[in-house]
Each structure stands twice: as structure tokens, then as C-alpha cells.
Scaffold this motif. Structure first.
Motif, PDB file in Angstrom:
ATOM      1  N   LEU A  93       0.821  -1.212   0.000  1.00 54.94           N
ATOM      2  CA  LEU A  93       0.000   0.000   0.000  1.00 54.94           C
ATOM      3  C   LEU A  93       0.852   1.258   0.000  1.00 54.94           C
ATOM      4  O   LEU A  93       1.934   1.276   0.585  1.00 54.94           O
ATOM      5  CB  LEU A  93      -0.887   0.041   1.255  1.00 54.94           C
ATOM      6  CG  LEU A  93      -1.958  -1.030   1.382  1.00 54.94           C
ATOM      7  CD1 LEU A  93      -2.485  -1.080   2.805  1.00 54.94           C
ATOM      8  CD2 LEU A  93      -3.092  -0.744   0.415  1.00 54.94           C
ATOM      9  N   THR A  94       0.342   2.297  -0.620  1.00 58.49           N
ATOM     10  CA  THR A  94       0.947   3.619  -0.495  1.00 58.49           C
ATOM     11  C   THR A  94       0.209   4.357   0.622  1.00 58.49           C
ATOM     12  O   THR A  94      -0.883   3.938   1.052  1.00 58.49           O
ATOM     13  CB  THR A  94       0.810   4.419  -1.803  1.00 58.49           C
ATOM     14  OG1 THR A  94      -0.581   4.679  -2.045  1.00 58.49           O
ATOM     15  CG2 THR A  94       1.438   3.698  -2.983  1.00 58.49           C
ATOM     16  N   VAL A  95       0.787   5.465   1.076  1.00 55.72           N
ATOM     17  CA  VAL A  95       0.130   6.282   2.096  1.00 55.72           C
ATOM     18  C   VAL A  95      -1.233   6.749   1.579  1.00 55.72           C
ATOM     19  O   VAL A  95      -2.234   6.712   2.299  1.00 55.72           O
ATOM     20  CB  VAL A  95       1.007   7.500   2.476  1.00 55.72           C
ATOM     21  CG1 VAL A  95       0.265   8.456   3.387  1.00 55.72           C
ATOM     22  CG2 VAL A  95       2.307   7.034   3.119  1.00 55.72           C
ATOM     23  N   PHE A  96      -1.275   7.155   0.321  1.00 57.56           N
ATOM     24  CA  PHE A  96      -2.533   7.624  -0.257  1.00 57.56           C
ATOM     25  C   PHE A  96      -3.584   6.516  -0.264  1.00 57.56           C
ATOM     26  O   PHE A  96      -4.724   6.725   0.137  1.00 57.56           O
ATOM     27  CB  PHE A  96      -2.324   8.154  -1.681  1.00 57.56           C
ATOM     28  CG  PHE A  96      -3.601   8.623  -2.307  1.00 57.56           C
ATOM     29  CD1 PHE A  96      -4.118   9.859  -1.992  1.00 57.56           C
ATOM     30  CD2 PHE A  96      -4.290   7.813  -3.192  1.00 57.56           C
ATOM     31  CE1 PHE A  96      -5.313  10.292  -2.538  1.00 57.56           C
ATOM     32  CE2 PHE A  96      -5.479   8.235  -3.751  1.00 57.56           C
ATOM     33  CZ  PHE A  96      -5.999   9.478  -3.425  1.00 57.56           C
ATOM     34  N   GLU A  97      -3.200   5.327  -0.695  1.00 53.92           N
ATOM     35  CA  GLU A  97      -4.164   4.220  -0.744  1.00 53.92           C
ATOM     36  C   GLU A  97      -4.709   3.906   0.647  1.00 53.92           C
ATOM     37  O   GLU A  97      -5.910   3.705   0.825  1.00 53.92           O
ATOM     38  CB  GLU A  97      -3.511   2.974  -1.346  1.00 53.92           C
ATOM     39  CG  GLU A  97      -3.224   3.104  -2.819  1.00 53.92           C
ATOM     40  CD  GLU A  97      -2.281   2.040  -3.353  1.00 53.92           C
ATOM     41  OE1 GLU A  97      -2.357   1.782  -4.564  1.00 53.92           O
ATOM     42  OE2 GLU A  97      -1.467   1.477  -2.578  1.00 53.92           O
ATOM     43  N   TYR A  98      -3.816   3.868   1.637  1.00 54.55           N
ATOM     44  CA  TYR A  98      -4.261   3.582   3.004  1.00 54.55           C
ATOM     45  C   TYR A  98      -5.190   4.690   3.506  1.00 54.55           C
ATOM     46  O   TYR A  98      -6.211   4.401   4.127  1.00 54.55           O
ATOM     47  CB  TYR A  98      -3.072   3.405   3.943  1.00 54.55           C
ATOM     48  CG  TYR A  98      -3.502   3.138   5.364  1.00 54.55           C
ATOM     49  CD1 TYR A  98      -4.026   1.908   5.731  1.00 54.55           C
ATOM     50  CD2 TYR A  98      -3.409   4.135   6.336  1.00 54.55           C
ATOM     51  CE1 TYR A  98      -4.447   1.660   7.025  1.00 54.55           C
ATOM     52  CE2 TYR A  98      -3.823   3.893   7.633  1.00 54.55           C
ATOM     53  CZ  TYR A  98      -4.347   2.654   7.979  1.00 54.55           C
ATOM     54  OH  TYR A  98      -4.769   2.426   9.271  1.00 54.55           O
ATOM     55  N   SER A  99      -4.854   5.949   3.209  1.00 45.51           N
ATOM     56  CA  SER A  99      -5.704   7.048   3.684  1.00 45.51           C
ATOM     57  C   SER A  99      -7.075   6.999   3.020  1.00 45.51           C
ATOM     58  O   SER A  99      -8.094   7.228   3.665  1.00 45.51           O
ATOM     59  CB  SER A  99      -5.033   8.408   3.462  1.00 45.51           C
ATOM     60  OG  SER A  99      -5.010   8.747   2.099  1.00 45.51           O
ATOM     61  N   GLN A 100      -7.119   6.664   1.736  1.00 41.30           N
ATOM     62  CA  GLN A 100      -8.401   6.569   1.031  1.00 41.30           C
ATOM     63  C   GLN A 100      -9.240   5.409   1.557  1.00 41.30           C
ATOM     64  O   GLN A 100     -10.417   5.571   1.857  1.00 41.30           O
ATOM     65  CB  GLN A 100      -8.175   6.402  -0.477  1.00 41.30           C
ATOM     66  CG  GLN A 100      -7.598   7.620  -1.148  1.00 41.30           C
ATOM     67  CD  GLN A 100      -8.539   8.804  -1.074  1.00 41.30           C
ATOM     68  OE1 GLN A 100      -9.601   8.813  -1.668  1.00 41.30           O
ATOM     69  NE2 GLN A 100      -8.160   9.805  -0.313  1.00 41.30           N
ATOM     70  N   ASP A 101      -8.621   4.252   1.657  1.00 43.78           N
ATOM     71  CA  ASP A 101      -9.353   3.088   2.144  1.00 43.78           C
ATOM     72  C   ASP A 101      -9.743   3.269   3.607  1.00 43.78           C
ATOM     73  O   ASP A 101     -10.841   2.893   4.014  1.00 43.78           O
ATOM     74  CB  ASP A 101      -8.518   1.820   1.964  1.00 43.78           C
ATOM     75  CG  ASP A 101      -8.412   1.390   0.508  1.00 43.78           C
ATOM     76  OD1 ASP A 101      -8.933   2.105  -0.377  1.00 43.78           O
ATOM     77  OD2 ASP A 101      -7.804   0.333   0.249  1.00 43.78           O
TER      78      ASP A 101
END
Length: 191
Positions: free
Chosen positions: A142-150
Motif C-alpha cells: 500500500l501507499t500512504v494515499f491508498e491507506y488514507s483513502q481506504d
């Protein structure tokens, strides 16, 4: 008449609040707005090629560094934390400003709450052990962005359950994160 006067005052107050908020946002640097900068940061954290980001914004790496320095300083200097909220909203929009022409859709990687609980529990255990949370995200692909979105999606689901009075579901979710935190804590205790 009193009702209309109240509406007029409320409208004027909200207009003042909007104007004050707009005044808190730093002006563009090298033609890049604060919102575009946050979107660029999100794209870069989501592993979009930097050169592609710079090309969209019509800047080079040196200019981006100056933009980054200016806007980061503005965030640090914001004692009322108004900008950080705005940054969070802008960061969650990959398609702000000039990026709108190159829309980038994201698919949720943490497809179930259990997936989210596993990563969150792992990050909590790692943080307690002094491990960089980004390494945990990388381990889970995961990227930081993906984790924040999910994460925003799953927190929203949790909020809905909570507001509906479903305390059993909320407890299951909390217990799920705790279970994974304990599982990963044993992993770090061995080191």
C-alpha cells in the motif's frame, strides 16, 4: 421578519467564515495552488511518476522543492490548524486543479474491514515498537494515499454503524484491530 433577519445574519457569518478561510490559504507559488500541491503530493505518494506530475503543473523539480518548502512552512506556521484540514481534503482529491484533465481513479485495496483491521493493527503494533509505519504499508503493498483513502472509507462505515446504534458491530471492529495489533506485537517482541 425576525426569521429572515436571522437567516441574513447566518448567511453573512458564513460568508465571513468562508472569506477568512480563503485568506488562510497561501497564494500560489510558481503558479501552483495549495490544492494542486496537495494533489501532487497525493499523486507522488501514490507512486505516480514525479516527472509526469511536474509536467502537468508546468514546473521542474527545483520549483517543486520551493513550492513544497513554502506550503510546508505555511502548514507549520498555522497555529489554529485550519490549513491541515484543508490539506487533508485536498490530499484526498487526486484530480484537483490541472490534474482534473488527467483523472486518476483508485480502486479500494483493503476490500474488507478485516483487511483494514489487519493493516491498522499491524501499524499500531509497529509504531509501539518504533517501526516506521510506511514500512508496514509497503509490506502490505500500500501507499500512504491508498491507506488514507481506504481508511476513510472504512472509518465512514464504522461511523454509520455507530450512528445507527449498532454497538455490536463497532465492538467487533475494535476487537478486530486489537486482535491484529496483539498478533503483530508478538512478532516485534521477538526482535
Amino acid at each position: 421578519m425576525k426569521f429572515l433577519r436571522t437567516l441574513a445574519v447566518a448567511g453573512a457569518l458564513s460568508l465571513c467564515a468562508f472569506t477568512a478561510s480563503a485568506q488562510d490559504v497561501p497564494p500560489p507559488v510558481h503558479g501552483v495552488t495549495f490544492e494542486e500541491w496537495a494533489s501532487a503530493a497525493a499523486r507522488i505518494s501514490n507512486k505516480t511518476n514525479e516527472d509526469e506530475v511536474f509536467k502537468t503543473l508546468s514546473i521542474d523539480k527545483g520549483q517543486f522543492d520551493q513550492i513544497n518548502e513554502t506550503f510546508t512552512k505555511a502548514l507549520k506556521d498555522d497555529k489554529e490548524f485550519k490549513l491541515i484540514t484543508y490539506y487533508g481534503e485536498a490530499f484526498s482529491n487526486l484530480n484537483a486543479g490541472r490534474f482534473a484533465a488527467s483523472t486518476q481513479e483508485t480502486k479500494r485495496k483493503l476490500e474488507s474491514f478485516d483487511d483494514y483491521a489487519r493493516v491498522t493493527g499491524h501499524m499500531e503494533a509497529a509504531t509501539d515498537a518504533g517501526i516506521d509505519p510506511q514500512k508496514v504499508l509497503e509490506e502490505h503493498g500500500l501507499t500512504v494515499f491508498e491507506y488514507s483513502q481506504d481508511g476513510a472509507y472504512w472509518i465512514g462505515q464504522l461511523r454509520e454503524k455507530s450512528m445507527a446504534g449498532n454497538s455490536e458491530a463497532v465492538s467487533r471492529w475494535t476487537d478486530g484491530i486489537g486482535k491484529y495489533k496483539a498478533e503483530y506485537a508478538t512478532r516485534y517482541a521477538k526482535k
